[in-house]
Motif scaffolding. Sequence first.
Motif, PDB file in Angstrom:
ATOM      1  N   ALA A  91       0.829  -1.200   0.000  1.00 19.21           N
ATOM      2  CA  ALA A  91       0.000   0.000   0.000  1.00 19.21           C
ATOM      3  C   ALA A  91       0.866   1.254   0.000  1.00 19.21           C
ATOM      4  CB  ALA A  91      -0.939  -0.008   1.211  1.00 19.21           C
ATOM      5  N   LEU A 154      -2.335  -3.454  -7.220  1.00 21.50           N
ATOM      6  CA  LEU A 154      -2.050  -2.200  -6.536  1.00 21.50           C
ATOM      7  C   LEU A 154      -1.446  -1.184  -7.491  1.00 21.50           C
ATOM      8  CD1 LEU A 154      -1.934  -0.680  -3.832  1.00 21.50           C
ATOM      9  CD2 LEU A 154       0.316  -1.676  -3.479  1.00 21.50           C
ATOM     10  N   LEU A 157      -3.991   0.557  -9.777  1.00 22.89           N
ATOM     11  CA  LEU A 157      -5.012   1.450  -9.229  1.00 22.89           C
ATOM     12  C   LEU A 157      -4.762   2.887  -9.666  1.00 22.89           C
ATOM     13  CD1 LEU A 157      -5.503   0.287  -5.524  1.00 22.89           C
ATOM     14  CD2 LEU A 157      -7.024  -0.123  -7.463  1.00 22.89           C
ATOM     15  N   HIS A 161      -8.189   5.989  -6.367  1.00 20.94           N
ATOM     16  CA  HIS A 161      -8.524   4.837  -5.538  1.00 20.94           C
ATOM     17  C   HIS A 161      -7.538   4.613  -4.393  1.00 20.94           C
ATOM     18  CE1 HIS A 161     -10.851   3.829  -9.211  1.00 20.94           C
ATOM     19  NE2 HIS A 161     -11.677   3.254  -8.367  1.00 20.94           N
ATOM     20  N   LEU A 165      -8.142   3.029  -0.636  1.00 20.69           N
ATOM     21  CA  LEU A 165      -7.518   1.767  -0.227  1.00 20.69           C
ATOM     22  C   LEU A 165      -6.777   1.946   1.094  1.00 20.69           C
ATOM     23  CD1 LEU A 165      -6.531  -1.141  -0.627  1.00 20.69           C
ATOM     24  CD2 LEU A 165      -4.695  -0.230  -2.066  1.00 20.69           C
ATOM     25  N   GLN A 166      -6.048   3.026   1.224  1.00 19.90           N
ATOM     26  CA  GLN A 166      -5.299   3.286   2.453  1.00 19.90           C
ATOM     27  C   GLN A 166      -6.230   3.306   3.663  1.00 19.90           C
ATOM     28  OE1 GLN A 166      -3.396   7.101   2.506  1.00 19.90           O
ATOM     29  NE2 GLN A 166      -2.888   6.982   4.682  1.00 19.90           N
ATOM     30  N   VAL A 192     -14.834   1.211  -3.455  1.00 18.33           N
ATOM     31  CA  VAL A 192     -14.527   0.011  -2.666  1.00 18.33           C
ATOM     32  C   VAL A 192     -14.804  -1.247  -3.487  1.00 18.33           C
ATOM     33  CG1 VAL A 192     -15.230  -1.362  -0.668  1.00 18.33           C
ATOM     34  CG2 VAL A 192     -14.855   1.104  -0.418  1.00 18.33           C
ATOM     35  N   ILE A 195     -12.077  -1.702  -6.018  1.00 17.93           N
ATOM     36  CA  ILE A 195     -10.833  -2.161  -5.393  1.00 17.93           C
ATOM     37  C   ILE A 195     -10.910  -3.654  -5.075  1.00 17.93           C
ATOM     38  CG2 ILE A 195      -9.437  -1.977  -3.288  1.00 17.93           C
ATOM     39  CD1 ILE A 195     -10.112   1.056  -3.324  1.00 17.93           C
ATOM     40  N   ARG A 204     -13.436  -6.951   2.758  1.00 25.40           N
ATOM     41  CA  ARG A 204     -12.314  -6.146   3.264  1.00 25.40           C
ATOM     42  C   ARG A 204     -11.334  -7.023   4.019  1.00 25.40           C
ATOM     43  NH1 ARG A 204     -14.149  -0.199   4.256  1.00 25.40           N
ATOM     44  NH2 ARG A 204     -16.065  -0.099   3.048  1.00 25.40           N
ATOM     45  N   LEU A 207      -9.111  -8.625   1.637  1.00 22.80           N
ATOM     46  CA  LEU A 207      -8.210  -7.632   1.074  1.00 22.80           C
ATOM     47  C   LEU A 207      -7.045  -7.348   2.018  1.00 22.80           C
ATOM     48  CD1 LEU A 207      -7.575  -5.434  -1.092  1.00 22.80           C
ATOM     49  CD2 LEU A 207      -8.967  -3.877   0.305  1.00 22.80           C
TER      50      LEU A 207
END
Length: 212
Positions: A91, A154, A157, A161, A165-166, A192, A195, A204, A207
């Motif tokens: 990330a 990643l 993205l 986005h 994501l963070q 979301v 992602i 989530r 993820l």
Amino acid sequence: MVDDHELVRLGVRALLQCQVSASGTTVEILEAGSLADALALYERHEEAIDLVLLDIALPDTQGLNGVTQLHARYPDARIVVISGTGASSLAQNGLAQSALAMGASAFLPKSANLKEVLSFIRACGVLGSDVVDGLPPLSSNTPPSARSLSERALQALSPRHVPVLQLMLEGKNNREIAEAVHLSEGTVKNYVSTILLRFGVRSRAQLISSLR
């Protein structure tokens, strides 16, 4: 130095002053605790500022919005983004790519060691080479980047986005994310979903597991 934590600003100031004193270099450090204060400082001292160390979690901005606003008003500003989030290295890598795409000169996690911090500042001509050359070498234990589907997803993205994501990785819900990035909750829900689809997961939890 733009950071809302006084101890962080104090630490950076002490770090720089300690390292430059032996070389005879003079460095003036201006401090701001918010983006609004930083913009006001930059307006007053534009000609004298060589570098802006900009935290991405400020009271009046979240994510990379601060980079966008500062760069839009002052296109020639040299910005080093600093981040202290607990997100995974993947990330952080995505944040770095997005920050550079938005005009930042570099991205620096707050976990970086002394030589990395000073090397970024030296690269902008603020410090002399002797200040950095006398420091201990960088650690060689940096883990390699993961070569996986998650990494490719990643990197693919869009900058829009990455802040979402963070915040997802920080455990924020859609409403909290919407407030942080100044989007409608419906838009965040769509982000979301995109992602999750990109990473090939259904929740989530999956993820977060794939990125930790």
